[in-house]
Design a protein around this motif. Structure first.
Motif, PDB file in Angstrom:
ATOM      1  N   GLY A   1       0.683  -1.308   0.036  1.00  0.00           N
ATOM      2  CA  GLY A   1       0.083   0.079  -0.049  1.00  0.00           C
ATOM      3  C   GLY A   1       0.707   1.371  -0.073  1.00  0.00           C
ATOM      4  N   ALA A   2       2.138   1.037  -0.116  1.00  0.00           N
ATOM      5  CA  ALA A   2       3.151   2.447  -0.280  1.00  0.00           C
ATOM      6  C   ALA A   2       2.741   3.122  -1.505  1.00  0.00           C
ATOM      7  CB  ALA A   2       4.579   2.009   0.170  1.00  0.00           C
TER       8      ALA A   2
ATOM      9  N   PHE B   1       6.741  -1.571   8.141  1.00  0.00           N
ATOM     10  CA  PHE B   1       6.791  -0.795   7.124  1.00  0.00           C
ATOM     11  C   PHE B   1       5.121  -0.425   6.607  1.00  0.00           C
ATOM     12  CE2 PHE B   1       6.657  -0.094   2.462  1.00  0.00           C
ATOM     13  CZ  PHE B   1       7.760   0.587   2.222  1.00  0.00           C
ATOM     14  N   GLY B   2       4.540  -1.375   6.608  1.00  0.00           N
ATOM     15  CA  GLY B   2       2.979  -1.192   6.094  1.00  0.00           C
ATOM     16  C   GLY B   2       2.156  -0.400   7.056  1.00  0.00           C
TER      17      GLY B   2
ATOM     18  N   ILE C   1      -5.240   2.050  -0.420  1.00  0.00           N
ATOM     19  CA  ILE C   1      -6.258   1.245   0.466  1.00  0.00           C
ATOM     20  C   ILE C   1      -6.473  -0.223  -0.082  1.00  0.00           C
ATOM     21  CG2 ILE C   1      -8.558   1.314   1.254  1.00  0.00           C
ATOM     22  CD1 ILE C   1      -8.394   4.521   1.379  1.00  0.00           C
ATOM     23  N   LEU C   2      -6.816  -0.140  -1.257  1.00  0.00           N
ATOM     24  CA  LEU C   2      -6.847  -1.666  -1.919  1.00  0.00           C
ATOM     25  C   LEU C   2      -5.746  -2.782  -1.588  1.00  0.00           C
ATOM     26  CD1 LEU C   2      -8.397  -3.727  -3.966  1.00  0.00           C
ATOM     27  CD2 LEU C   2      -6.762  -2.616  -5.671  1.00  0.00           C
ATOM     28  N   ARG C   3      -4.618  -2.175  -1.803  1.00  0.00           N
ATOM     29  CA  ARG C   3      -3.404  -3.257  -1.529  1.00  0.00           C
ATOM     30  C   ARG C   3      -3.249  -3.298  -0.039  1.00  0.00           C
ATOM     31  NH1 ARG C   3       0.183  -0.054  -6.067  1.00  0.00           N
ATOM     32  NH2 ARG C   3      -0.831  -1.066  -7.740  1.00  0.00           N
ATOM     33  N   ARG C   4      -3.674  -2.397   0.872  1.00  0.00           N
ATOM     34  CA  ARG C   4      -3.538  -2.763   2.288  1.00  0.00           C
ATOM     35  C   ARG C   4      -4.473  -3.970   2.724  1.00  0.00           C
ATOM     36  NH1 ARG C   4      -5.470   1.860   6.256  1.00  0.00           N
ATOM     37  NH2 ARG C   4      -6.087   0.493   7.681  1.00  0.00           N
ATOM     38  N   ASN C   5      -5.630  -3.756   1.885  1.00  0.00           N
ATOM     39  CA  ASN C   5      -6.780  -4.858   2.328  1.00  0.00           C
ATOM     40  C   ASN C   5      -6.414  -6.213   1.557  1.00  0.00           C
ATOM     41  OD1 ASN C   5      -9.453  -5.807   3.304  1.00  0.00           O
ATOM     42  ND2 ASN C   5     -10.270  -5.311   1.101  1.00  0.00           N
TER      43      ASN C   5
ATOM     44  N   THR D   1       7.791   4.741  -1.665  1.00  0.00           N
ATOM     45  CA  THR D   1       8.528   3.455  -2.019  1.00  0.00           C
ATOM     46  C   THR D   1      10.076   3.965  -2.287  1.00  0.00           C
ATOM     47  OG1 THR D   1       6.802   2.579  -3.088  1.00  0.00           O
ATOM     48  CG2 THR D   1       8.824   1.499  -3.524  1.00  0.00           C
ATOM     49  N   ILE D   2       9.870   5.152  -3.045  1.00  0.00           N
ATOM     50  CA  ILE D   2      11.406   5.578  -3.510  1.00  0.00           C
ATOM     51  C   ILE D   2      12.136   6.245  -2.178  1.00  0.00           C
ATOM     52  CG2 ILE D   2      12.350   7.906  -4.440  1.00  0.00           C
ATOM     53  CD1 ILE D   2      10.373   7.494  -6.540  1.00  0.00           C
TER      54      ILE D   2
END
Ligand SMILES: Nc1ncnc2c1ncn2[C@@H]1O[C@H](COP(=O)(O)OP(=O)(O)O)[C@@H](O)[C@H]1O
Ligand SMILES: [Mg+2]
Lengths: 289, 251
Positions: free
Chosen positions: A182-183, B106-107, B81-85, A188-189
């Motif tokens: 979710g970054a 990190f997340g 938000i999608l990738r967190r879910n 990320t950079i």
């Protein structure tokens, strides 16, 4: 027959290899001999801390403080300009630019590396110097500031290409992992790419600084060559390299002035050696990973 | 109830039609396996579910993927938000070259889920416990994650995903770089996790699919050939290609 040819070729290659070492040792030997000879007749402290460089007065004064400050000022100014721009340029080329722009940028940066320093110096002299003079309304545009800008140009290709290499060698999997958590691209950079590439980027900066410290022609043409301690970056200065280049022709082989220039060379050598050593330290660290 | 509904989904790599009109409903809190020969589009399909394919130049899609009723290819969707879910674990363990702690945190940091240090510490601990890495790592939290074994690295990558509390976890051949013992341990972990998360796993290992999944999808050349209960796919598939594949006649 084949064996003889082989032996001959091996010997030639061996001699070439040895020769390069011999030359380096000879150069160092010469530099050390002439440089240290100077300190027999002239106090080291007076040399390094002396505020006046009057090689022709009587008695002659060989204080290199003004030209050391000149070198540091010009170099430091150049770093302030080139380091952020160079790193961001490298980031843009390797992470953000679409392919077309990336190729154009990369080749122009490489082209920049191929411009001889005297050409950059000359172009700077006829364009940048009058511009600086008018912009800040100062008596002369031949200043440390102009020198810094010119040197920034010269260090740019080194810093951009080596940083870009370091940034590009950050494994794609790291970036994908960060994005998948979710970054954003920028997170990320900043958190992954720059952190992973940091040793390479520091090495790039050090090598860039090495180039700046050792540069002669351009600074001689642009900084005004006045060996006094400046009050600001908008005054003329003179660097160590420029001093050696400008005055070597006036000296008599073996006299004090001649030896003093070698002693400056020695100081320069120590400085560039330290810079390169730090760069190597970081490059080595990078490779061991 | 189905959690992920894929409807008439197509994906192109520039001109190459990699996914052809995929329709599939993936059940909530079940393990769904995607099997098929190499190059049939398993990874591509999986990577469509968290839109990580978006990062590849030239990818375009049509159709819908609905998660909890919302089309994730809708323009208004925030992919962060999608990738967190929808967490993802990759084929090769890819821990960041940071400390074990920083990997798991990190997340939490990039999504600004918590800012309180104590809560972050607790979450790191909880996540490492969930993947059974805590006992080993608790004294080494600030050592580089790259010093772990591959299996531990893969566990860490799962912990890193769990930390941001996803509902769905996607795994792309998560055991393919591990030895059989490590594979068994990771499989055990997935069985443990499956009542909490909707898990979709790509695997080329049919025994693995049979062991850990409830439902199995079989793909071939970018198409979904058959999708059913795992038992059915492996014992009594409807379609001949599926039978040939699961009985090892090609692949
Ligand atoms: N980045 C890409 N660009 C172009 N084609 C790709 C890319 N990634 C995968 N493909 C192609 O898409 C097809 C499906 O790939 P993939 O989903 O990785 O297969 P699988 O995971 O089932 O082995 C393959 O034919 C592959 O060559
Ligand atoms: Mg794959």
């Amino acid at each position: 027959m084949k064996k003889i040819i082989n032996t001959i070729i091996e010997t030639i290659i061996f001699i070439c290899g040895i020769l390069s070492i011999v030359f380096v040792v000879l150069i160092f030997g010469f530099l050390f001999k002439e440089g240290f000879a100077f300190f027999k007749d002239y106090n080291v402290i007076k040399f390094i801390m002396g505020q006046f460089w009057y090689p022709d007065s009587n008695p002659a004064l060989f204080g290199i403080l003004p030209i050391v400050i000149g070198s540091i000022l010009v170099t430091f100014g150049a770093c302030l300009i080139v380091v952020p721009i160079g790193i961001m340029d490298a980031l843009y080329i390797s992470e953000i630019a679409p392919k077309g722009i990336r190729d154009v940028l990369k080749s122009s940066v490489e082209l920049m590396a191929a411009i001889p320093s005297v050409v950059i110096g000359f172009v700077g002299m006829v364009t940048l110097v009058p511009f600086v003079k008018n912009l800040f309304d100062i008596p002369t545009g031949l200043t440390a500031f102009s020198g810094s800008i010119t040197l920034a140009f010269m260090a740019m290709p080194t810093i951009v290409t080596i940083s870009e290499d370091a940034i590009r060698s950050v494994p794609w999997q790291y970036k994908e992992g960060a994005l998948a958590l979710g970054a954003t691209k920028w997170q990320t950079i900043r958190r992954i790419v720059l952190k992973t590439a940091r040793p390479g980027i520091i090495a790039a900066v050090m090598l860039g600084i090495g180039r700046v410290v050792g540069e002669t022609m351009a600074v001689m043409m642009i900084t005004g060559n006045s060996a006094h301690i400046p009050n600001s970056i908008f005054e003329p200065v003179r660097t160590m390299t420029a001093t050696i280049a400008a005055e070597m022709g006036e000296t008599v082989r073996g006299d004090m002035h001649y030896k003093a220039l070698f002693a400056i060379g020695l100081v320069l050598f120590v400085i560039t050696f330290i810079v390169n050593f730090i760069a190597d330290l970081f490059l080595g660290k990078n490779k061991n990973k | 109830m189905s959690k992920i509904e894929i409807k008439n989904f197509n994906l192109y790599y520039t001109n190459f039609h990699a996914l052809k009109n995929i329709n599939i409903n993936i059940a909530e809190k079940k393990v769904t396996a995607i099997i098929g020969p190499s190059g049939c589009g398993k990874s591509t399909l999986l990577r469509s579910i968290n839109r990580i394919n978006d990062t590849i130049e030239g990818v375009h899609t049509s159709g819908e993927i609905n998660i909890s009723g919302e089309n994730i290819y809708d323009e208004e969707i925030d992919v962060g938000i999608l990738r967190r879910n929808v967490g993802m674990v990759f084929q090769r363990p890819n821990p960041f070259p940071l400390s074990i702690y920083e990997n798991v945190a990190f997340g939490l940091k990039v999504n600004r889920i918590y800012s309180d240090r104590n809560i972050i510490n607790e979450t790191v601990e909880k996540s490492l416990k969930a993947v059974l890495l805590w006992d080993y790592a608790k004294d080494k939290l600030h050592k580089s994650a790259l010093g772990l074994t591959l299996e531990q690295q893969q566990r860490l990558c799962i912990a890193r995903v769990i930390a941001v509390a996803p509902n769905i976890i996607l795994l792309d051949e998560p055991c393919s770089s591990l030895d059989p013992v490590a594979t068994q341990k990771i499989e055990g972990l997935m069985i443990q996790l499956n009542n909490k998360y909707t898990i979709v796993i790509v695997t080329h290992n049919m025994q693995q699919a049979a062991r850990i999944s409830h439902n199995t999808a079989f793909m071939l050349l970018g198409k979904l050939i058959e999708f059913d209960k795992t038992e059915k796919i492996f014992t009594n598939p409807l379609i001949k290609e599926t039978e040939d594949y699961v009985s090892g006649r090609f692949g």
